[in-house]
Design an enzyme around this catalytic site. Sequence first.
Site, short mmCIF file in Angstrom:
data_model
loop_
_atom_site.label_atom_id
_atom_site.label_comp_id
_atom_site.label_asym_id
_atom_site.label_seq_id
_atom_site.Cartn_x
_atom_site.Cartn_y
_atom_site.Cartn_z
N LYS A 79 0.85 -1.19 0.00
CA LYS A 79 0.00 0.00 0.00
C LYS A 79 0.88 1.24 0.00
CE LYS A 79 -3.95 2.00 2.55
NZ LYS A 79 -4.81 1.87 3.74
N SER A 155 -9.79 2.03 2.82
CA SER A 155 -8.86 2.73 1.97
C SER A 155 -7.84 1.85 1.25
CB SER A 155 -8.10 3.77 2.80
OG SER A 155 -7.24 3.13 3.72
N SER A 179 -10.03 -0.24 7.00
CA SER A 179 -9.37 -0.07 5.70
C SER A 179 -8.71 -1.30 5.10
CB SER A 179 -8.33 1.06 5.77
OG SER A 179 -8.97 2.31 5.68
#
Lengths: 493, 478
Positions: A79, A155, A179
């Site tokens: 990420k 997210s 997330s």
Amino acid sequence: MNITELTVHELKEKLDKKELTVSEITKAYVDRINEKEKDVNAFVTTLTDEALEKAKQIEEKLSHNENLGEYAGIPIGIKDNMCTKGIKTTCASRMLENFISPYDGTVVNKVINEQNMIDLGKLNMDEFAMGSSTETSYFKKTKNPWDLSKVPGGSSGGSAAAVSANMVPWALGSDTGGSIRQPASLCGVVGLKPTYGLVSRYGLVAFASSLDQIGPITKDVEDSAILLSIIAGHDEKDSTSMNIPKKDYTKSLKNDIKGLKIGVPKEFFGEGINEEVKTSLNTAIEKYKELGAVVEETSLNIAEYALAAYYIIACAEASSNLGRFDGIRYGYRAKNCETLKDIFVNSRSEGFGAEVKRRIILGTYVLSSGYYDAYYKKAQKVRTLVKNEFAKNLEKYDVLLTPTSPITAFKIGEKTENPLEMYLSDICTVSINIAGVPAISIPCGVDKEGMPIGMQLIGKHFDEETILNTAYTYEKNTNFREKYKPTFKGGAN
Amino acid sequence: MAREDYEVVIGLEVHAELSTKTKIFCSCPTEFGGKPNTHCCPVCMAMPGALPVLNEKVVEYAVKAGLATNCEISMDSKNDRKNYFYPDLPKSYQISQFDKPLCERGYVEIETSEGKKKIGLTRIHIEEDAGKLNHDEYGRGSLVDLNRAGVPLIEIVSEPDMRSVEEADVYLKKLKSILEYIEVSDCKMQEGSLRADVNVSIRKKGQKEYGTRTEMKNMNSFRSITRAIEYEIERQIEVVENGGKIDQETLRWDEVSGKTFSMRDKEDAQDYRYFPEPDLVAIKLSKEYIDNIRKNLPELPESRKERYIEEYKLTEKEARMITSSKYLSDFFEKGVEISNNPKAICNWLLSDVARILNEQEKEPDEIPFMPEDLAELVALIENGTISTKIAKDVLEKMFETKEKPNKIIKDNGWVQISDEGAIKEVVQKILDANPQSIIDYKNGKDKALGFLVGQAMKETKGKANPQMLNNMFKEAMK
């Protein structure tokens, strides 16, 4: 054999038996990225050439019996809010569009430098991890591989979509209020948020320091246990990381839950939860009973306040954490500034997107004098109550079972105009971060449009073993991955 | 109304940089100087994702300071964030302590012309220093140097207990000496490692409530602090006498004009949005930990003072002055160790050395020579090599050239004339030239002897042994 459909433990077995080479595996993933990335938009930065190069080097080293990590040569996606030395770390923000970290974060160091995994790229996300659909990314909108007109969740939407689309075998995500779990649920993969303090946050660009945790997003539960074993552990660079012995979480995977006590909090099955989600969860509950678990309804009546407390605490911390993006030392600096104040105000006004600004303003407000007691302090009290409520339930039950997301993946653009509605996507997940306990999301079915539904299993502090085994046992006795696969439909837009 | 009708109320917030080897939240060196941005890492530069880890030494030093100033030490303390934007503050928040400081409710005892008095301490807390801005003199911009960012500080907040400039001055000096004695800060004011924010207000004598205070920030010399307070008292009295009222504001003291200027008023007071630092855990101290620090606390000025009176027979005043600075006191002890003449060492330090330091506006730690050099000077007087008068010149030279006393004497040909023949010659010459003085002396005017000795000293450029001159003149005029 389709290499990219294999799990990591399967890849590892084939590597060990020399049925596959590191280069073959890497090449397969690079090809897959080249084929699918244009539809999915999971990456902010792809490192396909670098990956092929590194694969060669690792093969060379392996041929000399050099002592590399156990998972050397296994590709991974990261990420884009985890600092990677020499590679851009953007947090999907214009603010950090060209930011290259001078150091590797602790978890990145573990997977890339110690294990010698191959970094396939940095994955898209909501800007600074603020969002539930990956739509707040400054760069691109990631699509859900099960329906390209829908969001992957967020997210960590890039991470979940990349795993789901077989563009990476596994990925690292971060979870502040859901997330990891919510995008895992929406993309039909496995996402684990570890206990707060189990995994070092050093090098994870902070959103809300008291809630953030890094965790694995994987194809199955065994891979989740493997990646967790690699990334967990005390770090002297992170004061909030707990000093507890390292564990091999794969040892907890027993495919046996006889006598396990599962509590089902009724508040998570009430208003706002989609009927198909409820039905799918009820089927899963029946499965657990069949497998020998004792399932009871319970109550987590404080959960409804958790969302409000979450948005106050998370935004308060974010408003302070994001202060360092001031245009002075790195990151975006506005042009044509006359005064110091211009540099601060213009750089931040132009460098941050709307959702980030909304949360900074909210967080600044709740911490300001005269409002602190009514908001921040009260939210902290709620936090204590939430913790107590979870503790009480987890004394009685080994695991709590809830939906991960109240709904399945929604259309891109459907909720962007209404932030409050977007915030409700986190209703089932935020209280877990508030309480600091671990939770895993695994797929348990699909809705009538074929979109994945996720089940969340919540455990006691630092008892990842029990939720992993609970998830594993379900997975072994159902066959979601064989029955359902992403179709990449709805791409003609 | 006149100045006597007003009472002055002063409180100080003193920031002292701690002399730990490494910074408060990372392992960068705290060393002063160094090329800009070379004592830095991702943590103190506030790179994205970097996290602070509390340096345990900082807690230890702060507890030491708390114990040495009679504070209660909190067993349960924490860090908080103080949020504001400024280019020298890389995180845009300072990690400090808000509602749970490490040390609370202490006092420092001071002694002024009015006698002894306790100045209360509200609290001592730990925090990090900010970096430095170097402003381009041509106005092309400012450069940020983060070497100082993250250097540990303690902030020592006094009660508004001081009632005169003298009390404030003595309090600050006492506090400085305590910090030096317990070796937690080098207190170099010129390097900014000790600085004070001064709060001043006035009120009519007998009035219960405090007047509105003004604050002068970042003062870093005793001279400017006393001057600034003097000025501010006068200014406030004038405002009130003219029917005005004092605004609560932050002032900047300008050393050149000798005036204070408004920086910002209460209207634009910052809201620092303090909240608990989530990246750090609570600071929990055990009783054993605190007791252990207490047990190992070094000798404080008060007890050293007593020892000097007892052991070296210094007067109370001498002992107090010597111990007012740890550097001076250590200097004194080393000097005594070598020369075994405490009185002489003490006299030199408190008279001529102090005078020269004062003239040059320097602190004791800026004495450019070593204790053994002063001991050497004292020995040269004791063994008659130089006169006390010459010794004073030698001392001046020691300040100027940093040479050893022996070398200075040799280079300047200042060795005392103790040769009987040579002195006899001078005595005769002076007597021949001053017959009236001989008559005066014989008539009982002792002053005449002094005059003759003086003339002989002049003749020998001060090098003649004064004791021998004295004796020989007396002998000759018998």
